[in-house]
Design an enzyme around this catalytic site. Sequence first.
Site, PDB file in Angstrom:
ATOM      1  N   GLU A  45      68.483  63.188 -47.966  1.00  0.00           N
ATOM      2  CA  GLU A  45      69.021  63.659 -46.740  1.00  0.00           C
ATOM      3  C   GLU A  45      68.075  64.472 -46.069  1.00  0.00           C
ATOM      4  O   GLU A  45      67.498  65.621 -46.568  1.00  0.00           O
ATOM      5  CB  GLU A  45      70.355  64.313 -46.743  1.00  0.00           C
ATOM      6  CG  GLU A  45      71.150  64.795 -45.734  1.00  0.00           C
ATOM      7  CD  GLU A  45      72.470  65.145 -45.576  1.00  0.00           C
ATOM      8  OE1 GLU A  45      72.949  65.085 -44.583  1.00  0.00           O
ATOM      9  OE2 GLU A  45      72.771  65.823 -46.614  1.00  0.00           O
ATOM     10  N   ILE A  46      67.616  63.981 -44.676  1.00  0.00           N
ATOM     11  CA  ILE A  46      66.961  64.986 -43.977  1.00  0.00           C
ATOM     12  C   ILE A  46      67.848  66.050 -42.817  1.00  0.00           C
ATOM     13  O   ILE A  46      68.735  65.359 -42.211  1.00  0.00           O
ATOM     14  CB  ILE A  46      65.811  64.216 -43.001  1.00  0.00           C
ATOM     15  CG1 ILE A  46      64.884  63.270 -44.000  1.00  0.00           C
ATOM     16  CG2 ILE A  46      65.192  65.079 -42.042  1.00  0.00           C
ATOM     17  CD1 ILE A  46      64.173  62.382 -43.043  1.00  0.00           C
TER      18      ILE A  46
ATOM     19  N   HIS B 234      68.066  65.404 -34.361  1.00  0.00           N
ATOM     20  CA  HIS B 234      68.509  64.236 -33.475  1.00  0.00           C
ATOM     21  C   HIS B 234      67.845  64.092 -32.241  1.00  0.00           C
ATOM     22  O   HIS B 234      67.800  63.519 -31.202  1.00  0.00           O
ATOM     23  CB  HIS B 234      69.713  64.837 -32.989  1.00  0.00           C
ATOM     24  CG  HIS B 234      70.888  65.288 -34.188  1.00  0.00           C
ATOM     25  ND1 HIS B 234      70.823  64.488 -35.309  1.00  0.00           N
ATOM     26  CD2 HIS B 234      71.356  66.504 -34.304  1.00  0.00           C
ATOM     27  CE1 HIS B 234      71.803  65.160 -36.263  1.00  0.00           C
ATOM     28  NE2 HIS B 234      72.055  66.097 -35.418  1.00  0.00           N
TER      29      HIS B 234
END
Length: 259
Positions: free
Chosen positions: A68-69, A160
Amino acid sequence: PTPAQTMKLIHPIANRLGLHVRRIDDLTRLMNHAGSDKGWGLRGRHYYTRVYHRLLRHLREKPVQFVEIGLLRPDRDSRRSHAGAEGQSSAKAASAPSLLAWRHYFRNAKILGFDIDDFSAVQIPGVHILQGDMSSPTDLLKIKQACPDGIDVLIDDGSHVSHHQQIAFAELFPCLNPGALYIIEDCHWQDSSLEKKDSLKTRDLFREFRRTRTLASPFIDPARATEIGSHIADVRFYDSIEPMTDDTEDALCVIRKKS
């Protein structure tokens, strides 16, 4: 009373109040308990777990490599409201809610976290956390080196920002094992202070790929993009259930590598 008996008692009361009672899955329960916004029930939660549980439950007992980043929760960690975006960061984390939930969900997995901020104080048994910048191929090399047997599930919940997402995808998708999943969260929202002007949105990049089977990003070398595109089996989108954002369509992008 048993859970089933409790539900029977609650349903009539909820109906009279105009409420809907939903039985949540194990992953949603774990994320809710940990305080991750991947779950459901509190303001601003996306309820991505409804998708994840369906896609990943068959892997729960398998020794998969999970990555998970992006682990930021400033409300939990009392860090500054804005995490490091590129380069160095001095922010320090006290917890990693989603990794804690994943640890309980994937009982036999190797779990790796990656974030630009310092998570050295976070200790979760069986979880390794690296510090790095997702827009830096050099830093992303740390993930490749930590996963010599390939990656089975990778979730990008980082900045994002479109060019960050696409740089990381180009570097890490080739590391996925056959049939593995590369998942990008919150494609419907970008931080305006970090997003490059007129940047190709990651959501639009993969929408176009679904239509043309061509991966054309200004942040990915054309030859590499062609090679990567030839190994993509399919791309699926799912909506966020976040109540505070107007456009929640196609927020979650799930890219499956060919078997």
